[in-house]
Design a protein around this motif. Structure first.
Motif, PDB file in Angstrom:
ATOM      1  N   VAL A   1       3.979  10.717  -9.406  1.00 30.35           N
ATOM      2  CA  VAL A   1       3.369  11.275 -10.588  1.00 30.35           C
ATOM      3  C   VAL A   1       2.909  12.141 -10.656  1.00 30.35           C
ATOM      4  O   VAL A   1       2.695  13.118 -12.029  1.00 30.35           O
ATOM      5  N   LEU A   2       2.286  12.376  -9.824  1.00 27.99           N
ATOM      6  CA  LEU A   2       1.542  13.737  -9.280  1.00 27.99           C
ATOM      7  C   LEU A   2       3.062  15.032  -9.350  1.00 27.99           C
ATOM      8  O   LEU A   2       3.119  15.702  -9.868  1.00 27.99           O
ATOM      9  N   PHE A   3       3.811  14.800  -9.079  1.00 30.14           N
ATOM     10  CA  PHE A   3       5.668  15.150  -8.989  1.00 30.14           C
ATOM     11  C   PHE A   3       5.733  15.189 -10.136  1.00 30.14           C
ATOM     12  O   PHE A   3       6.249  16.133 -10.817  1.00 30.14           O
TER      13      PHE A   3
ATOM     14  N   ALA B   1       0.525  -1.016  -0.675  1.00 24.77           N
ATOM     15  CA  ALA B   1       0.039  -0.010   0.203  1.00 24.77           C
ATOM     16  C   ALA B   1       0.648   1.324  -0.099  1.00 24.77           C
ATOM     17  O   ALA B   1       0.359   1.796  -0.722  1.00 24.77           O
ATOM     18  N   ALA B   2       1.757   1.178   0.587  1.00 28.57           N
ATOM     19  CA  ALA B   2       3.063   2.274   1.076  1.00 28.57           C
ATOM     20  C   ALA B   2       3.255   2.464  -0.461  1.00 28.57           C
ATOM     21  O   ALA B   2       3.679   3.624  -1.000  1.00 28.57           O
ATOM     22  N   ILE B   3       3.862   1.415  -1.115  1.00 29.46           N
ATOM     23  CA  ILE B   3       4.363   1.422  -2.471  1.00 29.46           C
ATOM     24  C   ILE B   3       3.789   2.454  -3.612  1.00 29.46           C
ATOM     25  O   ILE B   3       3.310   3.234  -3.939  1.00 29.46           O
ATOM     26  N   ALA B   4       2.337   2.052  -4.035  1.00 26.59           N
ATOM     27  CA  ALA B   4       1.285   2.240  -4.188  1.00 26.59           C
ATOM     28  C   ALA B   4       0.429   4.158  -4.128  1.00 26.59           C
ATOM     29  O   ALA B   4       1.007   4.766  -4.909  1.00 26.59           O
ATOM     30  N   SER B   5       0.782   4.192  -2.449  1.00 28.46           N
ATOM     31  CA  SER B   5       0.801   5.787  -2.125  1.00 28.46           C
ATOM     32  C   SER B   5       1.766   6.464  -2.969  1.00 28.46           C
ATOM     33  O   SER B   5       1.863   7.274  -3.941  1.00 28.46           O
ATOM     34  N   LEU B   6       2.865   5.757  -2.475  1.00 21.44           N
ATOM     35  CA  LEU B   6       4.471   6.575  -3.455  1.00 21.44           C
ATOM     36  C   LEU B   6       4.529   6.367  -4.458  1.00 21.44           C
ATOM     37  O   LEU B   6       4.424   7.626  -5.579  1.00 21.44           O
ATOM     38  N   GLY B   7       3.983   5.844  -5.333  1.00 19.23           N
ATOM     39  CA  GLY B   7       4.388   6.013  -6.515  1.00 19.23           C
ATOM     40  C   GLY B   7       2.986   6.864  -7.660  1.00 19.23           C
ATOM     41  O   GLY B   7       3.630   7.421  -8.331  1.00 19.23           O
ATOM     42  N   GLU B   8       1.531   6.996  -6.646  1.00 16.97           N
ATOM     43  CA  GLU B   8       0.938   7.960  -7.285  1.00 16.97           C
ATOM     44  C   GLU B   8       1.559   9.335  -6.578  1.00 16.97           C
ATOM     45  O   GLU B   8       1.336  10.479  -7.082  1.00 16.97           O
TER      46      GLU B   8
ATOM     47  N   SER C   1       6.797  18.506 -15.280  1.00 21.42           N
ATOM     48  CA  SER C   1       6.701  18.555 -16.863  1.00 21.42           C
ATOM     49  C   SER C   1       5.719  19.788 -17.135  1.00 21.42           C
ATOM     50  O   SER C   1       6.153  20.322 -18.128  1.00 21.42           O
ATOM     51  N   LYS C   2       4.896  20.152 -16.264  1.00 21.12           N
ATOM     52  CA  LYS C   2       4.619  21.322 -16.681  1.00 21.12           C
ATOM     53  C   LYS C   2       5.555  22.666 -16.632  1.00 21.12           C
ATOM     54  O   LYS C   2       5.308  23.525 -17.198  1.00 21.12           O
ATOM     55  N   ALA C   3       5.873  22.584 -15.739  1.00 19.48           N
ATOM     56  CA  ALA C   3       7.478  23.442 -15.456  1.00 19.48           C
ATOM     57  C   ALA C   3       7.928  23.731 -15.981  1.00 19.48           C
ATOM     58  O   ALA C   3       8.947  24.616 -16.266  1.00 19.48           O
ATOM     59  N   GLY C   4       8.461  22.231 -17.545  1.00 20.95           N
ATOM     60  CA  GLY C   4       9.402  22.240 -17.799  1.00 20.95           C
ATOM     61  C   GLY C   4       8.658  22.684 -19.683  1.00 20.95           C
ATOM     62  O   GLY C   4       9.210  22.701 -20.423  1.00 20.95           O
TER      63      GLY C   4
END
Length: 330
Positions: A319-321, A309-316, A326-329
């Motif tokens: 993804v957001l980061f 569950a922690a890995i899944a949360s960190l993955g999300e 991408s938006k910053a670049g």
């Protein structure tokens, strides 16, 4: 209708009665197969009701009353959670679509399986493709390869952005240095103007206090190049006024340059601090990725549900980061 290739299997020796019975058996088999997952979902739903009622006694009850081994119960509950998570719309599971998945295929999925993997499998199922465990593994491996490629691309982009930040910082340092040289030059001009102004004031004072000298007759000693002392004083006064105006202009320019210098200094300091933080973050991210390769993450996820569950949360979170980067670049 049978799908058997006559060239592969000769059924001409069967009687019409046997052929009819064979057709009916195949049809019933396929119909039962299509209902299999649907029936299994109904069974597992009832297991969830039992678990809600019995709590910790549920597994013992299922083993004693339903003759279900603990491993079987775990598999059924896992399949129920997968169906509820990935095949449910407004609380209703699409059984027509789910029936095209084998139990092994559903067993390979999990509630945290990547959405793109599930969507691709559901798209194949919507076209009538039977989804078995081999197809699930194929789609998962393809998605994993794509994720590795995207990660490598993201790391390359991150390196490029880091280099760009360093280049911007270097350009600002160069601009600040040029500004400093110009500021020093203007300060030197102001110093010379002050010196010249002082010299002119001394000359004017000297001219005004100059006494008439008598050589056989009264005569003013006129400075060379002037018709009279008054003309010399007037010329020196005008020169002093021009110099004063120039001095004021230079002072204003020095003030402007000083403000620019301060702004550049602030920008350089801010960029340097941000770049340092960003580079430190990049190094930590690179170290984290190197320390936890995909194989290790899969192993940890399989062993401990909490870690999974922690890995899944960190993955999300990543993804957001990544979207922010991408938006910053852009």
């Amino acid at each position: 209708m049978l799908r058997t290739d006559p060239a592969a299997l000769d059924l001409r020796d069967l009687s019409p009665e046997h052929m009819t019975r064979l057709h009916m058996s195949v049809s019933e088999f396929r119909s039962a197969g299509r209902r299999l997952i649907g029936e299994l979902y109904m069974m597992t739903t009832q297991l969830c009701v039992m678990k809600e009622i019995l709590g910790e006694r549920f597994r013992s009850f299922a083993e004693a009353e339903l003759d279900l081994a603990p491993r079987t119960v775990s598999r059924y509950m896992h399949i129920h959670k997968v169906l509820s998570t990935h095949f449910s719309t407004d609380g209703q599971v699409n059984l027509t679509e789910a029936n095209l998945f084998t139990q092994k295929a559903l067993g390979l999925l999990s509630p945290t399986t990547d959405t793109h993997v599930v969507e691709e499998l559901r798209e194949l199922a919507s076209k009538g493709t039977t989804i078995d465990h081999n197809l699930v593994l194929e789609v998962m491996n393809k998605s994993e390869a794509d994720a590795v490629a995207q990660l490598a691309s993201a790391q390359a982009d991150l390196t490029t952005k880091t280099r760009q930040i360093a280049e911007i910082n270097q350009q600002r340092e160069l601009e600040r240095a040029r500004n400093q040289r110009e500021l020093d030059s203007q300060a030197e001009m102001l110093r010379r103007a002050e010196q010249r102004r002082s010299d002119l004031e001394n000359e004017i004072a000297k001219l005004r206090s100059q006494e008439t000298q008598v050589r056989f007759e009264q005569k003013e000693v006129v400075p060379p190049g002037y018709a009279s002392v008054e003309e010399a004083i007037s010329a020196k006064t005008r020169e002093l006024e021009l110099l004063t105006n120039k001095r004021q202009a230079v002072s204003s320019e020095i003030e402007t340059l000083t403000e620019q210098q301060q702004r550049l200094q602030d920008a350089v300091q801010q960029t340097s601090a941000s770049a340092s933080q960003f580079l430190a973050m990049k190094e930590q991210t690179d170290a984290l990725i190197a320390q936890f390769p995909i194989a290790l993450l899969k192993s940890l996820s399989a062993k401990d549900p909490t870690v999974k569950a922690a890995i899944a949360s960190l993955g999300e979170t990543f993804v957001l980061f990544g979207q922010q980067l991408s938006k910053a670049g852009a």
